[in-house]
Design an enzyme around this catalytic site. Structure first.
Site, PDB file in Angstrom:
ATOM      1  N   LYS A 113       0.830  -1.219   0.000  1.00 41.06           N
ATOM      2  CA  LYS A 113       0.000   0.000   0.000  1.00 41.06           C
ATOM      3  C   LYS A 113       0.852   1.251   0.000  1.00 41.06           C
ATOM      4  O   LYS A 113       0.464   2.267  -0.566  1.00 41.06           O
ATOM      5  CB  LYS A 113      -0.954  -0.012   1.196  1.00 41.06           C
ATOM      6  CG  LYS A 113      -2.039  -1.057   1.011  1.00 41.06           C
ATOM      7  CD  LYS A 113      -3.236  -0.829   1.868  1.00 41.06           C
ATOM      8  CE  LYS A 113      -4.333  -1.799   1.467  1.00 41.06           C
ATOM      9  NZ  LYS A 113      -5.514  -1.737   2.280  1.00 41.06           N
ATOM     10  N   LYS A 193      -6.317  -8.886  -9.660  1.00 43.18           N
ATOM     11  CA  LYS A 193      -7.422  -8.995  -8.713  1.00 43.18           C
ATOM     12  C   LYS A 193      -8.555  -8.039  -9.126  1.00 43.18           C
ATOM     13  O   LYS A 193      -8.272  -6.921  -9.580  1.00 43.18           O
ATOM     14  CB  LYS A 193      -6.857  -8.563  -7.349  1.00 43.18           C
ATOM     15  CG  LYS A 193      -7.694  -8.869  -6.167  1.00 43.18           C
ATOM     16  CD  LYS A 193      -6.924  -8.489  -4.908  1.00 43.18           C
ATOM     17  CE  LYS A 193      -7.875  -8.428  -3.737  1.00 43.18           C
ATOM     18  NZ  LYS A 193      -7.213  -8.166  -2.470  1.00 43.18           N
ATOM     19  N   LYS A 196     -12.145  -1.984  -8.337  1.00 47.71           N
ATOM     20  CA  LYS A 196     -12.660  -0.798  -9.035  1.00 47.71           C
ATOM     21  C   LYS A 196     -11.503   0.115  -9.445  1.00 47.71           C
ATOM     22  O   LYS A 196     -11.517   0.704 -10.518  1.00 47.71           O
ATOM     23  CB  LYS A 196     -13.649  -0.038  -8.134  1.00 47.71           C
ATOM     24  CG  LYS A 196     -14.268   1.156  -8.833  1.00 47.71           C
ATOM     25  CD  LYS A 196     -15.586   1.534  -8.239  1.00 47.71           C
ATOM     26  CE  LYS A 196     -16.128   2.836  -8.783  1.00 47.71           C
ATOM     27  NZ  LYS A 196     -16.331   2.885 -10.210  1.00 47.71           N
TER      28      LYS A 196
END
Ligand code: SF4
Length: 328
Positions: A113, A193, A196
């Site tokens: 991240k 994966k 959105k």
């Protein structure tokens, strides 16, 4: 006999897509038959990335409405919003003070991240696994359904429980993770994966025509160039979707006829679309009903939060007393 407790959460960012549905939510609904299940819309987790306040609030309600439409109803489980129960952040702070920073820096998701959000590597990105530990341990949950990428966080939760227990006395059970048995559905590109942010998702509340358009153009076995080429379902994401939505006989037929080139990809996708819509149509109808009646959704969340506060308050009293934090 008392049922074991399950805890799991979902972030209210973006729309709930087929990957979420097959990988988590469908399994949640099954678990309600056997366990005392607490499911949470984890809005505090979502603010590790910047959110537009108005859209965020709508997203939280939409996520809850979709979950209820999928079957996590108040008749079979508890559903609530994380920020409605303040004890989550209180316990997370306590865990922050007990955890060596190196334990958090080792988390694979933190590394990933911080690569993805280079312009906003905030402290929450580093410490959110401890908020996750607090979410689980606050309810003394024994089972946490997760995907493989979350196992490391459950290990940290177990270590956190052990650390607290050995320092202040037996308080928290060490939860077990429960890996989803369903195959992982990738995005429409067939490679990454479903998400959105990658623009490869199929939302479970999208109209049938929009879902068809996404399936029609989705990547299949890339080696199958002509209709007459034999395909390999084992490397085709559409076949994985068949395994999640189609009856056994259809899965068997696709498996054989794809390899022998008896079925073309478009016909295969049409069958898949039909089966997906058969499952999603009642969910979409219930979600539309919930959108017309947001008071009902809010009521479910209020009821869930009340129940969770009643569980969290005595636990936190016990934690504070053991740590020498004065009561009121
Ligand atoms: Fe995939 Fe179906 Fe095409 Fe085979 S026939 S490659 S399983 S879409």
């Amino acid at each position: 006999m008392e049922r074991k407790r399950v805890f799991s959460g979902i972030q209210p960012t973006g729309i709930i897509h087929l990957g979420n549905y097959v990988g988590a939510i469908k399994n949640w609904v099954t678990l309600t038959k056997e366990y005392d299940c607490i499911f949470c819309v984890v809005d505090y987790h979502a603010i590790t990335v910047q959110q537009d306040p108005e859209a965020f609030q709508q997203g939280i309600l939409r996520a809850a409405n979709t979950l209820i439409a999928c079957g996590t109803t108040p008749e079979c489980c508890t559903l609530f919003v994380q920020s409605h129960v303040r004890e989550h952040t209180e316990l997370a702070w306590i865990f922050n003070c007990l955890t060596p920073i190196g334990d958090l820096e080792r988390m694979t998701q933190f590394k990933d991240k911080s690569q993805q959000h280079r312009d906003n590597i905030n402290a929450g990105l580093l410490t959110y696994p401890l908020l996750q530990a607090a979410d689980i341990l606050l309810y003394r949950a024994q089972i946490v359904p997760v995907g493989e990428d979350q196992v490391q966080h459950i290990e940290l939760t177990r270590r956190t429980a052990r650390r607290f227990n050995s320092r202040f006395g037996e308080t928290f059970p060490e939860p077990d993770w429960l890996l989803s048995q369903t195959p992982r559905i990738m995005g429409t590109d067939g490679k990454t994966k479903m998400s959105k942010s990658l623009g490869n998702e199929i939302g479970i509340l999208e109209p049938p025509e929009a879902i068809w358009e996404k399936l029609r153009t989705a990547t299949t076995d890339e080696n199958r160039i002509r209709r007459t080429d034999p395909g390999n379902p084992d490397i085709c994401n559409l076949y994985t979707m068949h395994k999640a939505f189609s009856p056994a006989e259809t899965i068997a037929v696709v498996n054989v006829q794809c390899r022998s080139a008896e079925i073309g990809c478009i016909d295969c996708k049409k069958m898949l679309h039909e089966n997906i819509m058969r499952e999603l149509a009642p969910i979409q109808a219930r979600a539309a009903e919930g959108e017309r009646n947001p008071g009902y959704v809010r009521g479910v969340l209020r009821q869930g939060a009340e129940k969770c506060r009643a569980l969290a308050a005595p636990l936190m009293q016990d934690v504070r007393a053991k740590m020498g934090l004065p009561g009121e």
